[in-house]
Design an enzyme around this catalytic site. Structure first.
Site, PDB file in Angstrom:
ATOM      1  N   ILE A  15      46.235 106.275  48.262  1.00  0.00           N
ATOM      2  CA  ILE A  15      46.841 105.698  49.454  1.00  0.00           C
ATOM      3  C   ILE A  15      47.507 104.360  49.140  1.00  0.00           C
ATOM      4  CG2 ILE A  15      46.351 104.741  51.744  1.00  0.00           C
ATOM      5  CD1 ILE A  15      44.076 106.819  51.943  1.00  0.00           C
ATOM      6  N   TYR A 148      32.535 106.740  53.216  1.00  0.00           N
ATOM      7  CA  TYR A 148      31.379 105.854  53.038  1.00  0.00           C
ATOM      8  C   TYR A 148      30.997 105.287  54.397  1.00  0.00           C
ATOM      9  CZ  TYR A 148      35.482 102.831  52.499  1.00  0.00           C
ATOM     10  OH  TYR A 148      36.700 102.208  52.651  1.00  0.00           O
ATOM     11  N   LYS A 152      31.843 101.626  56.099  1.00  0.00           N
ATOM     12  CA  LYS A 152      33.019 101.643  56.966  1.00  0.00           C
ATOM     13  C   LYS A 152      32.687 101.004  58.308  1.00  0.00           C
ATOM     14  CE  LYS A 152      34.717 105.540  58.876  1.00  0.00           C
ATOM     15  NZ  LYS A 152      35.468 106.812  58.993  1.00  0.00           N
ATOM     16  N   VAL A 179      42.567 112.165  53.473  1.00  0.00           N
ATOM     17  CA  VAL A 179      43.792 112.225  52.673  1.00  0.00           C
ATOM     18  C   VAL A 179      43.547 112.894  51.327  1.00  0.00           C
ATOM     19  CG1 VAL A 179      45.715 110.861  51.773  1.00  0.00           C
ATOM     20  CG2 VAL A 179      44.506 110.123  53.836  1.00  0.00           C
ATOM     21  N   THR A 181      43.775 112.389  48.320  1.00  0.00           N
ATOM     22  CA  THR A 181      43.634 111.557  47.136  1.00  0.00           C
ATOM     23  C   THR A 181      42.550 112.156  46.248  1.00  0.00           C
ATOM     24  OG1 THR A 181      41.954 110.205  48.210  1.00  0.00           O
ATOM     25  CG2 THR A 181      44.260 109.515  48.458  1.00  0.00           C
TER      26      THR A 181
END
Length: 233
Positions: A15, A148, A152, A179, A181
């Site tokens: 990202i 997490y 978060k 996403v 990733t």
């Protein structure tokens, strides 16, 4: 006209790199790519990314585990004549595993706390004076980019507190979605999915749109998703 100065942490992959690429395509920007190892191939490759007219790239070292890197990064930028930051995108974070509470190891929780909480707070504290010295905009934006969940939630709380304590600062978190990733796809595999749900392009395009359109009055202290919708706390 002075360039808009944008700093992105964790900017050499996923990202962070996607956001970096979009800001490099905007004219008259100074884009700062922070990552833990500027000598790594993934960081060196950033120099070859296309840039708009009047836009430049700077690469600095900020390791979220280091208690001294954020302050050292401020000094590095000052030596380059950069004494304020208009937009700081706190993207760096880790998600190493997705255990249940009955299985999680305390040592693994601590690893996430060290990066996602302590690293986050150090970054804010070090760069707060540079954000305050910006004329406009003054944006501090954490990316919630992994599963997490406890860390978060803590980042959410700190960002909300920052928006109250620093009423001049447009501070708000954005959820980029699940996403595709490396982290996102590892999480998908852990839950028996083929891959994560959102492409990097779709996520980062939405993220940058929100950041560019955000104002102190409409966004600070609130939580948004990459599609522009607001999430309740």
């Amino acid at each position: 006209m002075a360039p808009t100065i944008v700093l992105i942490t964790g900017a050499n992959r996923g990202i962070g790199r996607g956001i970096l690429e979009l800001y490099l395509k905007k004219p008259d920007h100074t884009v700062i790519a922070a990552n833990r190892d500027p000598s790594h191939a993934s960081s060196l490759a950033l120099a070859d990314l296309p840039k708009a007219e009047g836009t430049t790239l700077q690469v600095i070292k900020i390791d979220a585990l280091s208690p001294t890197d954020p302050a050292a990064g401020v000094e590095t930028l000052a030596a380059k004549g950069i004494t304020h930051i208009d937009i700081l995108i706190a993207n760096a974070g880790i998600a190493l595993s997705w255990p249940k509470v009955t299985e999680v190891q305390i040592a693994d929780i601590q690893k996430h706390v060290d990066v996602n909480i302590y690293g986050f707070v150090r970054l804010y504290q070090a760069f707060r004076p540079l954000l305050k010295d910006a004329q406009a905009p003054k944006n501090f934006i954490p990316m919630q980019n992994a599963a997490y969940a406890p860390t978060k939630a803590v980042q959410h709380w700190y960002t909300k507190a920052i928006s109250v304590e620093d009423s001049w600062l447009n501070a708000f978190p954005i959820d980029p979605g699940w996403v595709q990733t490396d982290i996102g796809n590892r999480g998908a595999e852990a839950f028996s999915f083929e891959k994560a749900a959102v492409t990097i392009e779709d996520s980062t395009t939405g993220l940058v749109k929100i950041i560019d359109e955000s104002t102190l009055e409409t966004h600070s202290g609130k939580l948004f998703k990459f599609d522009g919708s607001e999430e309740p706390w």
